[in-house]
Design an enzyme around this catalytic site. Structure first.
Site, PDB file in Angstrom:
ATOM      1  CG  HIS A  73      -2.154  -1.145   1.112  1.00  0.00           C
ATOM      2  ND1 HIS A  73      -3.313  -0.686   1.582  1.00  0.00           N
ATOM      3  CD2 HIS A  73      -2.053  -2.304   0.797  1.00  0.00           C
ATOM      4  CE1 HIS A  73      -4.131  -1.650   1.466  1.00  0.00           C
ATOM      5  NE2 HIS A  73      -3.332  -2.701   1.124  1.00  0.00           N
ATOM      6  CE1 TYR A 202      -5.915   3.399  11.283  1.00  0.00           C
ATOM      7  CE2 TYR A 202      -5.338   3.571   8.743  1.00  0.00           C
ATOM      8  CZ  TYR A 202      -5.304   3.140  10.074  1.00  0.00           C
ATOM      9  OH  TYR A 202      -4.396   2.140  10.390  1.00  0.00           O
ATOM     10  N   PRO A 295      -4.625  -0.283  18.553  1.00  0.00           N
ATOM     11  CG  PRO A 295      -6.542  -1.550  17.819  1.00  0.00           C
ATOM     12  CD  PRO A 295      -5.925  -1.066  19.181  1.00  0.00           C
ATOM     13  CE  LYS A 299       3.818   2.884  13.989  1.00  0.00           C
ATOM     14  NZ  LYS A 299       3.912   2.732  12.371  1.00  0.00           N
ATOM     15  CE1 TYR A 387      -1.366   3.695   9.750  1.00  0.00           C
ATOM     16  CE2 TYR A 387      -0.293   2.871   7.806  1.00  0.00           C
ATOM     17  CZ  TYR A 387      -1.421   2.551   8.608  1.00  0.00           C
ATOM     18  OH  TYR A 387      -2.453   1.871   8.616  1.00  0.00           O
TER      19      TYR A 387
END
Length: 394
Positions: A73, A202, A295, A299, A387
């Site tokens: 991604h 998200y 979550p 990580k 990220y």
């Protein structure tokens, strides 16, 4: 009684990866696991691998299936105010993430152990740790055949998760504990349906957070913010899909949520947890045995990978030459990364979840932060850098 150089408690990704890294260093290890092989290979957990994690698995020769089946991604979506805002991870950082289930990494590592004849004992019971403050700590347990066993080691690695025996084996006054409970939980759903979007979404919505993710081209992973005490019985499948549509919808008609048979669903409370130090004598904690992150930042497994990479490097000189230099700095080295991940996970969680107490001041602050991240290249780069994963030697 059996002698080995390192006893490893837990056959999750942390324990198995540590065992394999030690093997590559020429160090003997025995992995002990209370569950069956079938259970640990099917236990669905995290699926987002940071770039440093992917590179390490490739480097040690266990990344072939990840290369073939993993889903790279190059961006993710932040969705709020009815609009979609893409964070271009690769464009901003030159790096990417790969979606590849934790259980798939476990399968790959078990296959590597079997191929090399490395010892992993499943379905053991009664595991107890002894003499941790000596140079020859011991592990006693009952093997799958019901035989009492004792393992004498130069070091023990506690990779057995939050509820394992390793951390409770350390005297309570030897640890500092930091525990933060969040006022919400995640209702997680695994569904047999192709993902509705090519990247993770998200979403912050007035009804609560939602996340669209995936495990494969045929399996979608979805989450909803719910109250921590919410009974799972209150969420029949039809209600789940209806609520997901409410929260994931946008002002445009480009996004259509695909539904399908629900394979699994559960409600998980959210917490941040850290113990310091991550070492007591010859016992070294790694992964969830030492720290938990919510979550939202993806990580957890990646932190465990970073821990055991450091631990393998620290144990090699300790067991070969009784050189304790890296072992003594192991905890401090890991905790620097752990606290960075804790902050990023808290930041993502706070920014994206609806405050159940209805604190409108906090709500305005979080929306302001989202708008800033979506409109500022500098803010988006900071989010993207965290990220995709900071370098292991950060």
């Amino acid at each position: 009684m059996t002698d080995t150089q390192v006893g490893i408690i837990g056959a999750g990704p942390a324990g198995l990866l540590l065992s394999y890294l030690l093997h590559l260093e020429g160090i003997d290890a025995v992995v002990l696991e209370t569950r069956s092989r079938e259970y640990v290979e099917q236990r669905v957990r995290a699926g987002v691998c940071e770039q440093p994690t992917v590179e390490l698995l490739r480097e040690i020769g266990v990344g072939a299936r990840l290369e073939e089946e993993g889903m790279p991604h190059h961006g993710l979506s932040l969705r709020f105010d009815g609009e979609d805002h893409r964070i271009a991870l690769t464009e901003l950082t030159g790096k990417s993430i790969t979606v590849y289930g934790q259980q798939e990494i476990v399968k790959d590592l078990i296959a590597a152990h079997v191929g090399k004849g490395l010892p992993v004992e499943f379905e053991v019971s009664g595991v107890a740790l002894h003499d941790l403050d000596t140079e020859r700590p011991r592990v006693t347990y009952t093997d799958a055949g019901g035989n009492a066993r004792e393992l004498t080691c130069a070091a023990i690695a506690g990779c057995d998760g939050f509820h394992g025996v390793s951390r409770p084996s350390i005297p309570g006054d030897a640890l500092r504990t930091y525990d933060h409970q969040y006022p919400y939980a995640w209702l997680g759903v695994l569904a047999r349906t192709p993902p509705s979007h090519e990247e993770l979404i998200y979403t912050r919505h007035e009804r609560g957070f939602a996340l669209h993710s995936m495990r494969s081209p045929e399996i979608t992973r979805l989450y909803l913010q719910v109250d921590p005490g919410e009974p799972i019985e209150n969420w029949p499948d039809d209600r789940i899909w209806t609520e997901l549509r409410h929260r994931l919808e946008t002002s445009s008609a480009d996004f259509v949520l695909r539904d399908g048979p629900v394979l699994e669903k559960s409600i998980t409370p959210m917490r941040s947890f850290v113990v310091e130090p991550m070492r007591y004598g010859r016992l070294f904690l790694a992964g969830d045995a030492a720290h938990i992150v919510p979550p939202t930042g993806a990580k957890g497994m990646n932190l465990a990978v970073a821990d055991v990479r450091n631990l393998a490097r620290a144990l090699a000189p300790l067991v070969r030459r009784n050189d304790s230099g890296l072992a003594e700095s192991y905890s401090d080295t890991c905790l620097r990364r752990v606290w960075r991940a804790e902050h990023f996970s808290w930041f993502m969680t706070s920014m994206l979840h609806r405050d159940p107490a209805g604190d409108e001041f906090a709500e305005r602050l979080h929306l302001s932060q989202l708008r800033y991240v979506a409109s500022s290249t500098a803010a988006a780069t900071s989010l993207a850098e965290n990220y995709v994963g900071l370098p292991f030697d950060w």
